[in-house]
Scaffold this active site. Structure first.
Site, PDB file in Angstrom:
ATOM      1  N   SER A  48     -19.327  20.062 -13.648  1.00 13.07           N
ATOM      2  CA  SER A  48     -18.513  20.398 -12.503  1.00 13.07           C
ATOM      3  C   SER A  48     -18.257  21.541 -12.313  1.00 13.07           C
ATOM      4  CB  SER A  48     -17.761  19.102 -12.795  1.00 13.07           C
ATOM      5  OG  SER A  48     -18.307  17.449 -12.650  1.00 13.07           O
ATOM      6  N   GLU A  98     -20.970  22.625 -22.228  1.00  8.76           N
ATOM      7  CA  GLU A  98     -20.488  22.037 -21.894  1.00  8.76           C
ATOM      8  C   GLU A  98     -20.173  20.706 -21.411  1.00  8.76           C
ATOM      9  OE1 GLU A  98     -24.297  23.072 -18.174  1.00  8.76           O
ATOM     10  OE2 GLU A  98     -24.602  21.652 -20.169  1.00  8.76           O
ATOM     11  N   HIS A 157     -29.536  21.115 -23.833  1.00  7.07           N
ATOM     12  CA  HIS A 157     -28.334  20.730 -23.105  1.00  7.07           C
ATOM     13  C   HIS A 157     -27.868  18.767 -23.584  1.00  7.07           C
ATOM     14  CE1 HIS A 157     -27.160  18.387 -19.541  1.00  7.07           C
ATOM     15  NE2 HIS A 157     -26.635  19.554 -18.595  1.00  7.07           N
ATOM     16  N   GLU A 164     -28.074  16.437 -22.072  1.00  2.80           N
ATOM     17  CA  GLU A 164     -28.368  14.976 -21.958  1.00  2.80           C
ATOM     18  C   GLU A 164     -30.316  15.181 -22.503  1.00  2.80           C
ATOM     19  OE1 GLU A 164     -29.426  16.099 -17.629  1.00  2.80           O
ATOM     20  OE2 GLU A 164     -26.810  15.945 -17.687  1.00  2.80           O
ATOM     21  N   LYS A 199     -32.363  20.310 -12.476  1.00  6.27           N
ATOM     22  CA  LYS A 199     -32.422  19.306 -13.552  1.00  6.27           C
ATOM     23  C   LYS A 199     -33.471  18.111 -13.181  1.00  6.27           C
ATOM     24  CE  LYS A 199     -27.419  18.676 -15.755  1.00  6.27           C
ATOM     25  NZ  LYS A 199     -26.906  18.042 -15.371  1.00  6.27           N
ATOM     26  N   GLY A 208     -21.063  16.477 -14.354  1.00  3.61           N
ATOM     27  CA  GLY A 208     -22.026  15.379 -13.155  1.00  3.61           C
ATOM     28  C   GLY A 208     -20.789  14.360 -12.954  1.00  3.61           C
ATOM     29  N   ASN A 216     -29.156  25.020 -12.682  1.00  2.00           N
ATOM     30  CA  ASN A 216     -30.666  23.448 -14.095  1.00  2.00           C
ATOM     31  C   ASN A 216     -30.337  22.625 -12.882  1.00  2.00           C
ATOM     32  OD1 ASN A 216     -31.349  22.257 -15.048  1.00  2.00           O
ATOM     33  ND2 ASN A 216     -29.597  21.413 -16.494  1.00  2.00           N
TER      34      ASN A 216
HETATM   35  P1  13P Z   1     -22.789  19.631 -13.474  1.00  2.00           P
HETATM   36  O1  13P Z   1     -22.781  21.048 -12.393  1.00  2.00           O
HETATM   37  O2  13P Z   1     -23.678  18.523 -12.119  1.00  2.00           O
HETATM   38  O3  13P Z   1     -21.512  19.424 -13.619  1.00  2.00           O
HETATM   39  O4  13P Z   1     -24.061  20.050 -14.392  1.00  2.00           O
HETATM   40  C1  13P Z   1     -23.965  20.433 -15.303  1.00  2.00           C
HETATM   41  C2  13P Z   1     -24.828  20.154 -16.137  1.00  2.00           C
HETATM   42  O5  13P Z   1     -24.895  19.962 -17.082  1.00  2.00           O
HETATM   43  C3  13P Z   1     -25.656  21.707 -15.659  1.00  2.00           C
HETATM   44  O6  13P Z   1     -26.498  22.077 -17.038  1.00  2.00           O
END
Ligand code: 13P
Length: 244
Positions: A204, A165, A95, A97, A13, A171, A11
């Site tokens: 992560s 997640e 997601h 976010e 983002k 992150g 992803n």
């Molecule tokens: P990270 O791998 O950067 O922690 O992000 C995970 C994520 O949100 C994947 O959709």
């Protein structure tokens, strides 16, 4: 590892310009015949160009969100049909976010998943608890409720993937313990009607922790953010999944 299909999904983002298509090209060259599914989900602006770069390769392209409708007066939105037309095979939905930045409810996520299925896309549906919910002992209640409310009628292993997640692991460089991941993935598998639905872990995931996470029975792959931006890092995660 269960019997479900293995998938390493990246992803990107809100990251990636045309110059970064070189990373997609490098990944496709490194994995001509991967021993698992490999997917990159760039921002919408790059889907067409990435699909062109990856044409004929084993690496799939996906979107990061879609609207519930096929077309219409929805400025700034992209439909599932448009993603499919641009070359996407899958789409990430719900997601955390998007749930937090855009107030998306599980009911909306289910409607989006239905739109994705109608367009022939695989929906990767994300669920996960916040740190406060985990501290309150609510993790399983939260993720099982999100699972029940975010998967539409007609969900099967052929059209849906579920990604766990934990919001606090995204992150942050912090990952749950293997026991914590096991507990949630076991509960998700038990709750799913179609036991062959792939269950991804996200939050992560890095080359250094991928192997131990993929050693968990009900983890079928990963949804990777930061470490999917570079072919070398994502390649190491794919290699760990191939060997799991
Ligand atoms: P990270 O791998 O950067 O922690 O992000 C995970 C994520 O949100 C994947 O959709």
């Amino acid at each position: 590892m269960s019997d479900a299909c293995k998938l390493a999904a990246g992803n990107w983002k809100m990251n990636g310009l045309r110059a970064d298509l070189d990373e997609a090209r490098a990944l496709a060259e490194a994995f001509p015949k991967p021993g698992c599914g490999v997917l990159l989900c760039p921002p919408a602006t790059l889907i067409c160009a990435m699909a062109d770069v990856l044409e004929g390769s084993a690496v799939m392209v996906g979107g990061q969100d879609c609207h519930v409708r096929e077309s219409g007066a929805h400025t700034g939105d992209v439909s599932a049909q448009m993603l499919a037309d641009a070359g996407a095979r899958q789409v990430i939905l719900g997601h955390s976010e998007r749930r937090s930045d855009h107030g998306e409810s599980s009911a909306l996520v289910a409607a989006k998943a239905q739109a994705a299925h109608a367009a022939g896309l695989v929906a990767i549906i994300c669920i996960g608890e916040t740190e406060a919910e985990r501290d309150a002992g609510q993790t399983l209640n939260v993720v099982l409720a999100q699972l029940a409310d975010s998967l539409p009628e007609g969900t099967t292993a052929a059209n849906t993937v579920v990604a766990y997640e934990p919001v606090w692991a995204i992150g942050t460089g912090r990952t749950p313990t293997l026991g914590q991941i096991t507990e949630v993935h076991d509960a998700l598998r038990a709750a799913l009607r179609d036991k062959a639905i792939s269950l991804l872990y996200g939050g992560s995931v890095k080359p250094g922790n991928a192997s131990e996470i993929f050693g968990i029975e009900n983890v079928d792959g990963a949804l990777v953010g930061g470490a999917s931006l570079k072919a070398q890092d994502f390649g190491a995660i794919i290699a760990a999944l191939e060997q799991a």
